[in-house]
Scaffold this active site. Structure first.
Site, PDB file in Angstrom:
ATOM      1  N   ASP A 103      -8.254   3.006   3.386  1.00  0.00           N
ATOM      2  CA  ASP A 103      -7.537   3.948   2.521  1.00  0.00           C
ATOM      3  C   ASP A 103      -6.279   4.347   3.306  1.00  0.00           C
ATOM      4  OD1 ASP A 103      -6.548   6.241   1.346  1.00  0.00           O
ATOM      5  OD2 ASP A 103      -8.483   7.277   1.263  1.00  0.00           O
ATOM      6  N   VAL A 146      -2.682   4.425  -5.546  1.00  0.00           N
ATOM      7  CA  VAL A 146      -2.341   4.872  -4.194  1.00  0.00           C
ATOM      8  C   VAL A 146      -1.425   6.101  -4.245  1.00  0.00           C
ATOM      9  CG1 VAL A 146      -0.379   3.285  -3.816  1.00  0.00           C
ATOM     10  CG2 VAL A 146      -1.744   4.026  -1.882  1.00  0.00           C
ATOM     11  N   ASP A 147      -0.593   6.165  -5.253  1.00  0.00           N
ATOM     12  CA  ASP A 147       0.316   7.310  -5.454  1.00  0.00           C
ATOM     13  C   ASP A 147      -0.498   8.604  -5.614  1.00  0.00           C
ATOM     14  OD1 ASP A 147       2.665   8.680  -5.942  1.00  0.00           O
ATOM     15  OD2 ASP A 147       2.972   7.881  -7.958  1.00  0.00           O
ATOM     16  N   THR A 203       0.398  -4.381  -7.040  1.00  0.00           N
ATOM     17  CA  THR A 203      -0.750  -5.244  -7.376  1.00  0.00           C
ATOM     18  C   THR A 203      -1.900  -4.519  -8.083  1.00  0.00           C
ATOM     19  OG1 THR A 203      -1.908  -4.971  -5.255  1.00  0.00           O
ATOM     20  CG2 THR A 203      -0.267  -6.738  -5.390  1.00  0.00           C
ATOM     21  N   GLY A 204      -1.670  -3.235  -8.416  1.00  0.00           N
ATOM     22  CA  GLY A 204      -2.689  -2.489  -9.155  1.00  0.00           C
ATOM     23  C   GLY A 204      -2.284  -2.353 -10.610  1.00  0.00           C
TER      24      GLY A 204
HETATM   25  N1  AR6 Z   1      -5.128   3.093  -0.025  1.00  0.00           N
HETATM   26  C1  AR6 Z   1      -4.666   1.831   0.025  1.00  0.00           C
HETATM   27  N2  AR6 Z   1      -4.450   1.068  -1.074  1.00  0.00           N
HETATM   28  C2  AR6 Z   1      -4.739   1.633  -2.271  1.00  0.00           C
HETATM   29  C3  AR6 Z   1      -5.232   2.950  -2.405  1.00  0.00           C
HETATM   30  C4  AR6 Z   1      -5.428   3.703  -1.223  1.00  0.00           C
HETATM   31  N3  AR6 Z   1      -5.882   4.944  -1.227  1.00  0.00           N
HETATM   32  N4  AR6 Z   1      -5.415   3.216  -3.736  1.00  0.00           N
HETATM   33  C5  AR6 Z   1      -5.070   2.089  -4.397  1.00  0.00           C
HETATM   34  N5  AR6 Z   1      -4.668   1.129  -3.526  1.00  0.00           N
HETATM   35  P1  AR6 Z   1      -1.411   0.931  -7.580  1.00  0.00           P
HETATM   36  P2  AR6 Z   1       1.153  -0.261  -8.434  1.00  0.00           P
HETATM   37  C6  AR6 Z   1      -4.187  -0.242  -3.782  1.00  0.00           C
HETATM   38  O1  AR6 Z   1      -1.968   0.834  -8.940  1.00  0.00           O
HETATM   39  O2  AR6 Z   1       0.446  -1.456  -8.928  1.00  0.00           O
HETATM   40  C7  AR6 Z   1       0.608   4.636  -9.994  1.00  0.00           C
HETATM   41  O3  AR6 Z   1       0.088   5.340 -11.082  1.00  0.00           O
HETATM   42  C8  AR6 Z   1      -4.640  -0.913  -5.059  1.00  0.00           C
HETATM   43  O4  AR6 Z   1      -5.915  -1.509  -4.871  1.00  0.00           O
HETATM   44  O5  AR6 Z   1      -1.658   2.136  -6.774  1.00  0.00           O
HETATM   45  O6  AR6 Z   1       2.379  -0.418  -7.593  1.00  0.00           O
HETATM   46  C9  AR6 Z   1       2.082   4.933  -9.741  1.00  0.00           C
HETATM   47  O7  AR6 Z   1       2.408   6.274 -10.070  1.00  0.00           O
HETATM   48  C10 AR6 Z   1      -3.554  -1.952  -5.253  1.00  0.00           C
HETATM   49  O8  AR6 Z   1      -3.842  -3.133  -4.543  1.00  0.00           O
HETATM   50  O9  AR6 Z   1       0.201   0.748  -7.585  1.00  0.00           O
HETATM   51  C11 AR6 Z   1       2.769   3.973 -10.652  1.00  0.00           C
HETATM   52  O10 AR6 Z   1       2.871   4.469 -11.962  1.00  0.00           O
HETATM   53  C12 AR6 Z   1      -2.309  -1.319  -4.622  1.00  0.00           C
HETATM   54  O11 AR6 Z   1      -2.780  -0.162  -3.905  1.00  0.00           O
HETATM   55  C13 AR6 Z   1       1.867   2.755 -10.632  1.00  0.00           C
HETATM   56  O12 AR6 Z   1       0.566   3.249 -10.297  1.00  0.00           O
HETATM   57  C14 AR6 Z   1      -1.276  -0.862  -5.625  1.00  0.00           C
HETATM   58  O13 AR6 Z   1      -1.920  -0.340  -6.776  1.00  0.00           O
HETATM   59  C15 AR6 Z   1       2.273   1.762  -9.584  1.00  0.00           C
HETATM   60  O14 AR6 Z   1       1.500   0.614  -9.698  1.00  0.00           O
END
Ligand code: AR6
Length: 168
Positions: A9, A32-33, A121-122
């Site tokens: 995390d 992650v945000d 990638t999320g």
């Molecule tokens: N630590 C590390 N990696 C993480 C964590 C964490 N705590 N939580 C999630 N991930 P995403 P995006 C990974 O969806 O695709 C938000 O709502 C997750 O498994 O967080 O860039 C923002 O406000 C994935 O591989 O970000 C934007 O609206 C990676 O982080 C939107 O999501 C990115 O997933 C951005 O989408």
């Protein structure tokens, strides 16, 4: 420059900078945000709002910096990844810009260690394999002066495997 991959995390990572996969509003969200804003506390959001008031929304591929509130890091760099739409060339360039602009901003802060999540990638559905290739290329091509260590922090097994293979 040393490049590491870990499964963790990102809010728990002791690096000078952790990077947030934000959206252009800079006002928080899920993934992650959400985790960074929750763990970091309201200081981060307040600074994001000040940045918004000063310079408007953050464009895709660009990056801004705030302090890290209650997190173990010193700073959070917020960057906005592209929402995957299948246009490989444009999408790749925008994602690469996220890593480049974050590294450039980190250099300007004089820091030594920086941790990246797997941007886009999320929720933004960027194909993980391609995103990994772009991320690794972007950091390997970056001419670092102060930065000594870059950590790719993967939350899921699939990304961890992809990055370990790419850096093998
Ligand atoms: N630590 C590390 N990696 C993480 C964590 C964490 N705590 N939580 C999630 N991930 P995403 P995006 C990974 O969806 O695709 C938000 O709502 C997750 O498994 O967080 O860039 C923002 O406000 C994935 O591989 O970000 C934007 O609206 C990676 O982080 C939107 O999501 C990115 O997933 C951005 O989408």
């Amino acid at each position: 420059m040393n490049i590491e991959v870990i499964k963790a995390d990102i809010t728990k990572i002791h690096a000078d900078v952790i990077v947030n996969a934000a959206n252009s509003s800079l006002l928080g969200g899920g993934g992650v945000d959400g985790a960074i804003h929750r763990a970091g506390g309201k200081q981060i959001l307040e600074e994001c709002i000040q940045i918004r008031d000063r310079q408007g929304k953050c464009k895709t591929g660009e990056a801004v910096v705030t302090s890290a509130g209650n997190l173990p890091a010193k700073y959070v760099i917020h960057t906005v990844g592209p929402v995957w739409n299948g246009g490989v060339e444009k999408m790749s360039k925008l994602l690469s810009n996220c890593y480049k602009n974050s590294l450039q901003l980190a250099e300007s802060l004089g820091i030594k260690t920086i941790a990246f999540p797997n941007i886009s990638t999320g929720v933004y559905r960027f194909p993980k394999e391609l995103a990994g290739k772009i991320a690794v290329e972007a950091v390997q091509n970056f001419q670092a002066e102060n930065i000594k260590k870059i950590i790719f922090v993967c939350l899921d097994d699939e990304n961890e495997m992809i990055y370990k293979k790419l850096l093998d």
